[in-house]
Each structure stands twice: as structure tokens, then as C-alpha cells.
Design a protein around this motif. Sequence first.
Motif, PDB file in Angstrom:
ATOM      1  N   LEU A 406       0.697  -1.335  -0.561  1.00  0.00           N
ATOM      2  CA  LEU A 406       0.167   0.195  -0.188  1.00  0.00           C
ATOM      3  C   LEU A 406       0.970   0.716   0.071  1.00  0.00           C
ATOM      4  O   LEU A 406       0.686   2.263   0.332  1.00  0.00           O
ATOM      5  CB  LEU A 406      -0.735   0.190   1.293  1.00  0.00           C
ATOM      6  N   ALA A 407       1.985   1.165  -0.187  1.00  0.00           N
ATOM      7  CA  ALA A 407       3.433   2.074  -0.784  1.00  0.00           C
ATOM      8  C   ALA A 407       2.052   3.797  -1.224  1.00  0.00           C
ATOM      9  O   ALA A 407       1.882   3.416  -2.536  1.00  0.00           O
ATOM     10  CB  ALA A 407       4.215   2.051  -0.541  1.00  0.00           C
ATOM     11  N   GLY A 408       2.391   5.007  -0.607  1.00  0.00           N
ATOM     12  CA  GLY A 408       2.100   5.560  -1.650  1.00  0.00           C
ATOM     13  C   GLY A 408       0.785   6.116  -1.280  1.00  0.00           C
ATOM     14  O   GLY A 408       0.151   7.176  -1.634  1.00  0.00           O
ATOM     15  N   LEU A 409      -0.057   5.751  -0.477  1.00  0.00           N
ATOM     16  CA  LEU A 409      -0.742   5.594  -0.035  1.00  0.00           C
ATOM     17  C   LEU A 409      -1.652   6.260   1.582  1.00  0.00           C
ATOM     18  O   LEU A 409      -2.737   6.254   2.131  1.00  0.00           O
ATOM     19  CB  LEU A 409      -2.241   4.635  -0.228  1.00  0.00           C
ATOM     20  N   GLU A 410      -0.443   6.161   1.934  1.00  0.00           N
ATOM     21  CA  GLU A 410      -0.729   5.979   3.583  1.00  0.00           C
ATOM     22  C   GLU A 410      -1.281   7.582   4.163  1.00  0.00           C
ATOM     23  O   GLU A 410      -1.863   7.245   5.029  1.00  0.00           O
ATOM     24  CB  GLU A 410       1.501   6.965   4.120  1.00  0.00           C
ATOM     25  N   ASN A 411      -1.886   8.644   3.131  1.00  0.00           N
ATOM     26  CA  ASN A 411      -1.514   9.698   3.788  1.00  0.00           C
ATOM     27  C   ASN A 411      -4.057   9.657   3.532  1.00  0.00           C
ATOM     28  O   ASN A 411      -4.137  11.170   3.844  1.00  0.00           O
ATOM     29  CB  ASN A 411      -1.229  11.131   3.851  1.00  0.00           C
ATOM     30  N   VAL A 412      -3.688   8.951   2.630  1.00  0.00           N
ATOM     31  CA  VAL A 412      -5.517   9.046   1.889  1.00  0.00           C
ATOM     32  C   VAL A 412      -6.696   7.817   2.049  1.00  0.00           C
ATOM     33  O   VAL A 412      -7.566   7.807   2.756  1.00  0.00           O
ATOM     34  CB  VAL A 412      -5.392   9.285   0.275  1.00  0.00           C
ATOM     35  N   LEU A 413      -5.397   6.563   1.394  1.00  0.00           N
ATOM     36  CA  LEU A 413      -6.327   5.410   1.794  1.00  0.00           C
ATOM     37  C   LEU A 413      -7.454   5.103   3.689  1.00  0.00           C
ATOM     38  O   LEU A 413      -6.161   4.910   4.371  1.00  0.00           O
ATOM     39  CB  LEU A 413      -5.910   4.383   1.749  1.00  0.00           C
ATOM     40  N   GLN A 414      -8.174   5.208   3.482  1.00  0.00           N
ATOM     41  CA  GLN A 414      -9.585   4.597   4.751  1.00  0.00           C
ATOM     42  C   GLN A 414     -10.170   2.887   4.575  1.00  0.00           C
ATOM     43  O   GLN A 414      -9.901   3.156   6.351  1.00  0.00           O
ATOM     44  CB  GLN A 414      -9.858   5.566   4.984  1.00  0.00           C
ATOM     45  N   VAL A 415     -10.018   3.014   3.443  1.00  0.00           N
ATOM     46  CA  VAL A 415     -10.709   1.308   3.998  1.00  0.00           C
ATOM     47  C   VAL A 415      -9.977   0.410   3.008  1.00  0.00           C
ATOM     48  O   VAL A 415      -9.827   0.687   1.482  1.00  0.00           O
ATOM     49  CB  VAL A 415     -12.242   1.529   3.464  1.00  0.00           C
ATOM     50  N   VAL A 416      -9.624  -1.165   3.249  1.00  0.00           N
ATOM     51  CA  VAL A 416      -8.963  -1.638   1.928  1.00  0.00           C
ATOM     52  C   VAL A 416      -9.880  -3.011   2.270  1.00  0.00           C
ATOM     53  O   VAL A 416      -9.927  -3.288   3.722  1.00  0.00           O
ATOM     54  CB  VAL A 416      -7.256  -1.953   2.514  1.00  0.00           C
ATOM     55  N   ASN A 417      -9.788  -3.814   1.026  1.00  0.00           N
ATOM     56  CA  ASN A 417     -10.833  -5.047   1.210  1.00  0.00           C
ATOM     57  C   ASN A 417      -9.965  -6.364   0.809  1.00  0.00           C
ATOM     58  O   ASN A 417      -9.736  -5.944  -0.047  1.00  0.00           O
ATOM     59  CB  ASN A 417     -11.998  -4.777   0.921  1.00  0.00           C
ATOM     60  N   PHE A 418      -9.510  -7.080   1.539  1.00  0.00           N
ATOM     61  CA  PHE A 418      -8.288  -8.385   1.179  1.00  0.00           C
ATOM     62  C   PHE A 418      -9.452  -9.485   1.648  1.00  0.00           C
ATOM     63  O   PHE A 418      -8.942 -11.209   1.702  1.00  0.00           O
ATOM     64  CB  PHE A 418      -7.422  -7.864   2.638  1.00  0.00           C
ATOM     65  N   GLN A 419     -10.510  -9.871   1.500  1.00  0.00           N
ATOM     66  CA  GLN A 419     -11.397 -10.788   1.646  1.00  0.00           C
ATOM     67  C   GLN A 419     -11.466 -11.573   0.596  1.00  0.00           C
ATOM     68  O   GLN A 419     -11.123 -11.284  -0.566  1.00  0.00           O
ATOM     69  CB  GLN A 419     -13.100 -10.142   1.563  1.00  0.00           C
ATOM     70  N   GLY A 420     -10.834 -12.660   0.985  1.00  0.00           N
ATOM     71  CA  GLY A 420     -11.369 -13.884   0.137  1.00  0.00           C
ATOM     72  C   GLY A 420     -10.074 -14.032  -0.217  1.00  0.00           C
ATOM     73  O   GLY A 420      -9.317 -14.646  -1.012  1.00  0.00           O
TER      74      GLY A 420
END
Length: 817
Positions: A406-420
Motif C-alpha cells: 500500500l506504499a504511496g497511499l499512507e495519507n489517504v487510504l481509509q478502507v481496504v478489503n482483502f476478503q477471500g
Amino acid sequence: MPVTLLSLIFAALLTGAVANPDVGEMKYLTTLVSPNYPDPYPYDTTQEWILETAPDEKMTVLLYSLELERFWDMLSFTHISHQDNIVTSYRLGTNAVTSLSLASGHLSVHFCSDRVLDLNGFALNIFTADNHIPTNESDIGDFICESETQSISYSSRCDMIVDCHDFSDEVGCGVCPDDSFHCRETDVCILPGLQCDGWQDCPHGDDEEICETLKCPAGCSCGESPFNEGHGPQSQPCSKPTWLSFWVNCSNTWNGDYAKNTAIKSTVINLSGTPLYENLEVSSFYGLHQLHAFYLDSCQLEYLPPGVFRDQNRVWRMALFNNSLTYLENGTFEGLTNLRALYMEHNLISRLDEGCFRGLHSVFIFDLESNKLSDLRHGTFEDLGGSLERLALEANLIRSINSSLLAGLENVLQVVNFQGNPIVEIAPESFTQMQALEDIHLLSAKSISLYPEIFKFGPSFQTVLVFDPRMCCIMPDGVTCTIIEPPHPLFTCRKTFLQNNTVKVFIWILGISALIGNAIVIYMRLTGKSKSSAIASIQSTLITNLAAADFLMGVYMVILAVMDLVIGDTYFWEGRAQEWRSSLSCQIAGFMSFLSSEASVFLVTLISVDRFICIIFPFTLRRLTVGSARLAVFMIWIASILLAVGSILVNKLNPDAYSLSDVCVGLPLIRKLTDLNSEIDAYTYSQFGHTRYNIVASSSISTWQFSIAVFLGLNLISFLVILVSYIAIFFKVRLTRQEVGRKAAGSSDDVRMAFKMLLVVGTDFFCWMPIIVLGILVQADIIILSSDVYAWLVVFVLPINSSLNPFLYTLIERIQK
């Protein structure tokens, strides 16, 4: 908004518009510039200026710069005359306009920009002059529109682009070229590209009529529909147009020729289900610069040529799901600078080249569910780092998570889905630098190897959604951990399958004492002198076999203690609970426990019934003899072995009827969750824009019927027989003592033997009855036992009599002597 002196001077210096404030007999009034001029004006901005002239003065507006986005951004002048109160509106859409000449009155200047393209804006000066001073074409040096209130540059006269608000710049220009659009009932001609562009260019507005027929590709359907969040635009343009968003639906094919025959004002292209294969060309959508939404799902697309979206800076929603795309190369999405939602789920994407997301400065949500992504390079998503808040990587082939993912998304990414994903590893510090991250969906299809402090999050973190309930055991304080489906009823946060150090120590003590003590009893009984009386011989046979059953319970406890050392905390950290329950060691331990407990119950029942017969019916001939006692014991062992083997078979064939717990015994102390329903997860829909379901249970039913039948049926009947037998013995002895005296009653060998055996029977009774009572309460759905209480009962209550009995046998021997 008032205009300050500082802003006027600043504008003058930048534009050179006020080198000599007064022009001829015109007196300088003010300078107006767009916000941030000469830099691009900000998006989504509204500004208004109000000006007033004296009754004997007219007003002249000289425009030095005018660069706005046609149709979507607006600079308008609304003039109310002092003389007759006539309201005249001018909307300036081209840079050909050079001046406005307005009578005395009230002037409102309004500027508005939308949320997309921002250009350099405008700069203008406003002058006043006495009404008697003439203003003519030669004075200004431009073409004066018929209304004599607006002037344009001569080069814009008869260029088939309407610049005068009264259309007079295109009147009297001769015969219309063949490829132009001839306005109805006039000699005005406009460029073909202005037909159906959303801006009324003809005096009667006929250039914007019947667009769903005249500007719709062959084999497609076109029409208008209200603005909405599904089709766009995000917000209506500043002009609040009377026309509706224009959509184009095609189901056969699409190429550059189709784009040429499509209305320029089209905001939605819907090719859902169209078999495009590799027919998508770089020029497929050229010229359709007002598009807001693309629907290219289920089109059998195998490739997206770089630059295919180069002219689509207004698009904010794109659906590319259910295709056969295998990779994205550098420049694939070039031009989509305002794209907000990108849906690419259910493709075959396994490769994301460097630069494939270049130019996507505004993407808010990106769905890559059900692709073939596995090893992602460092900074794969860094080009999305200015805006991406929702990232769905559900059902890919990702096996490990680390900080580079997730490099580069440190200051914006709020939700990430790794399901399945088949995630087996989460590297240390994977989420520590994610300053904006709030929620993670770790709904992995496989068991993730955990370790202490695996979950270290940034300051904004709030929620984790998981399948594996172990994760909730180690979440930091303040983090909400949600399990998507109900966990196993015996799930526990224990790090080993034995609960704590106290349990570990005592199971060794109880197990070893049961092994050694019962082994000594068996040895002494088998090698000791033969008993002089039949009663003693029967007692010796029963106690020897009861010691053998208790010895098996010792074997069971030692197996648990040893395997607890062997498996250790990998039971929790590596998720080996199910592996342990189904292992051969656990099945052997379960067999030993089941065999021991049932043989003990049956032997104790036999002892109680024998004492009952001897005391209540002292002269009957139907009592145990040495031979019948040995036969009864043999039958008890056969029945116990069959039940123990049956438990293993039932566990294999029908786990709902009987299954093993972490301590390898399936006591009837749990209930099975039932009435499982799928419930729409509103949270996931709000975050990712697609529907997911949670599994919830509305009730529970009795389970492990084999266990219920044996432990709550057969064993309960046995202990009721034991209880009734000793109650009868108690009243018989009391009655006899009252009749013949204490001494006579006490001399009976049968009575003495009954009270000696009561010590052994009592320990078994008080070990089993709590389990039976609790089992009845649980199956009646009156109470719920935690998995920790379950383990305490199995380790401490159930087998403790096996360790105590050898000492009781010794006590009996001492009493006899």
C-alpha cells in the motif's frame, strides 16, 4: 463580493490592462479578474460583483482575457436599465467577445466554475462615460453586434461560431457550407460539431432538437434522463441547463465512427454486454468530451489500448467489470483526471505495469475484486495516492501483506478489503504507516499465521472485519473487531488448548497420580492373596476393573498434557485448533476418555445394584457370585468399547451428531447455531458500492445427539439407579437398627461393604452429576457455558475421581483390617 484596491492593482500589473486607467473620454471604474488570475481559477467556485452607474452615464466593459470551459463554467452579465428597467443577460462563452456597451443602470457580474476542468479565467476593465459620447465600431476597432451592446473581434465574424448574444455575427454570411448545420428560418450557419453539444447556438434552438435521432449511431438507442449519481455528472453545470443528461446504449459494437455520429453532449455511454473483444480503438471515444460515465462491463474486453480515454477529462464513473482483461499497461487511463469511481472486478488481471494508473488524480474508490493479482510491486498504487480512500482487493491470489503493498497511499487510504485472498502472512509494520486507514477487511480464505503485535495501526484506525475469530483476540484496545459469521461454539482465545498454567500443572498431577495409583491398585489386587469370602472376591473383581477404567483416564490426561507441550502456542498463532481436533492423538485420547468414563459409570452402577440387592433382599439367591460378577464386568467392557468406537465413527460420519472439543471429549454442553440468514452488510455497501452479506444466527438447537443420548440419557439413568439404590440402603439400615439395635445391624458384612463402596461410588457420582445437570440446562437453552468453563469441567471435574480412587481403595483396605 467587494473588490479591494489591492486586487485591482494586482490585476492591472498582471494583465497590463490598466497601463493608462482612462481610455479617451471613458473613465476607469474597476477591474474584475477570476479568482487566482492569471493562474487557473479554483473548481466549484462562485463569485459575484455588483456595479451601479449614474443616470447620465453609460458603462463599457473591455475584456482582455477570457478562457472558460464552454458550457460548464460561466461568466454572465445581467443588466437592468435605469431608463426602462429592461433586463438583458449576456453569457460569455467564447474569447471572441471584446467589449460590452451598456446603458446607465445596475450591472451584476456572476462567475461560476464546476468541479472539473479549470482554465485561466478572465480579466476585464469597466469604464464609464457620459451618455452623449458616441461609441461606434471604428472607436473600438471590432465588429459591433446588431444590438450595439456587444462587440467581438472581426476574425470571429462569419466563422460559424455564434459569439453575439443576438446571433448577428453569423447573419448575412452567404450560403451555408454543405457540412454545416443550417439554423431553421434564418441564414445562420454553425459548425457541425456544435449540433447537439448542449449549448443553444441557433436562434430557435433547433440545433439541440431531435438529438436522440439525428445524433445517435446506427443500431444504438439514445435519449435523455435526469441527472443522478449513477450516471452523472456529479453536479449540474453552473448554467443549470434545461436539457437532461444524454445517454447512448449500444449492444452490437463500437468504434471511432460511432463516436463521430454521437451527440457531443452525451454524458453516458452504456456498452454493457456488447461483445467488443479487441475492437476498442484509441479513437473509440474521441470528441465526446462531455462524458461522465462509461459502462463497459461484460464486453469480453481483453485489452485496453493506452490513450483510449485521453479526451475524457469529465468522466467520473467507469465500469469495466466482468471482462477478460489480463493486464494494464503504462498510460491505460491517461486523460481520466477527474475519474472518481473505477470498477474492474471479475477480470483476469495479473499484472499492473508501472504507470498504468498515471493521471488518475481523483479516484476515490477502486474495485479490483476477483482478479488474479498475487505479487504486487512496491508502490503499485502510488499514482492514486492523492485521492484513493476505498480499495477492494477481494478474492485475488494475494498470499502476503506487507508495507510495500500500500506504499504511496499512507495519507489517504481509509478502507481496504482483502476478503477471500489465500493470505497466510502479514508482515510486521504492514499498517503502521497508514495514517488515514480506518477499516480493514481481513476475510481471508485461509488461516493466517498470527504473532504478537501483528496489528499495529496508525492513529485513525477503527474497525477490522474478519472470518478468523482469533484476530479479534489480539486487536489493540479501541479497535472494533467484527466477525462476519458465527464462530465455533467452543472457540476460545486461549493460546494453547489447555487453558492456563494452573490447568497444565494439575493435569500432569492428576494424570500421573491416576496412572501410578491405579497401576499399583491393579498390581496389588492381581498379585495379592485370594480373598477368604465371596463378598471380598466380588469386591476385589469390581475394584480391580474400576481401577483399570481409571487408569485409562490417566492415559487420557497424560496424552493431553504431552500434546499441549508438543503443539504449544502454535495452537493459537498458527490456527491449529481444527488440525488438533481431527488428529489421531486427539481421537485416541477421546477414545480413552469415553471408554474410561462409560466403564466407570457402568461398574459403579453394578456395584450399587449389587449392594442394594444384598441389603434390601439379604436372603435372595439372585445376587452376584464370583462367576457372574466376572461375566458382568466382561459385558460392561464390551459395551463400553462399542460406545467408544461408536463415538469415533459418528465423529467421522456425522460431526453434527458427535464431535471432539479441544480436550477431545464431546460433552453435551453446547448448542448448535441455526436459522442462519444472509444479512446485507450496509457498511460494506456504503464504503465500496457493492453488496456483501453477513451470516447471522437467529436461534440455536441441541447438537451432538450421540453425546446427549450417552451422557444425558444412559449415564443419567445409571446415576438415578445409583441414587435410588443408596437411598434405599440408607433407610433399610436405619429401620433395621431401630428394630434390632445398633450392634446387630452393624455386624452385617453386607452393610459394612455397602458403606465402604459408598466412598468410591460417591466420588464418581459427584464428578458426573454436575456435568449431567449442566448438560440438561444447556440443552434446555437455559444457560450458555463458555469454552473456558467447558475445559475446566473436562480437566478438573470429570477425571478427578480417577486420581482419588486409588487412595479410597487403600482406605477401604485399612477399614477392612
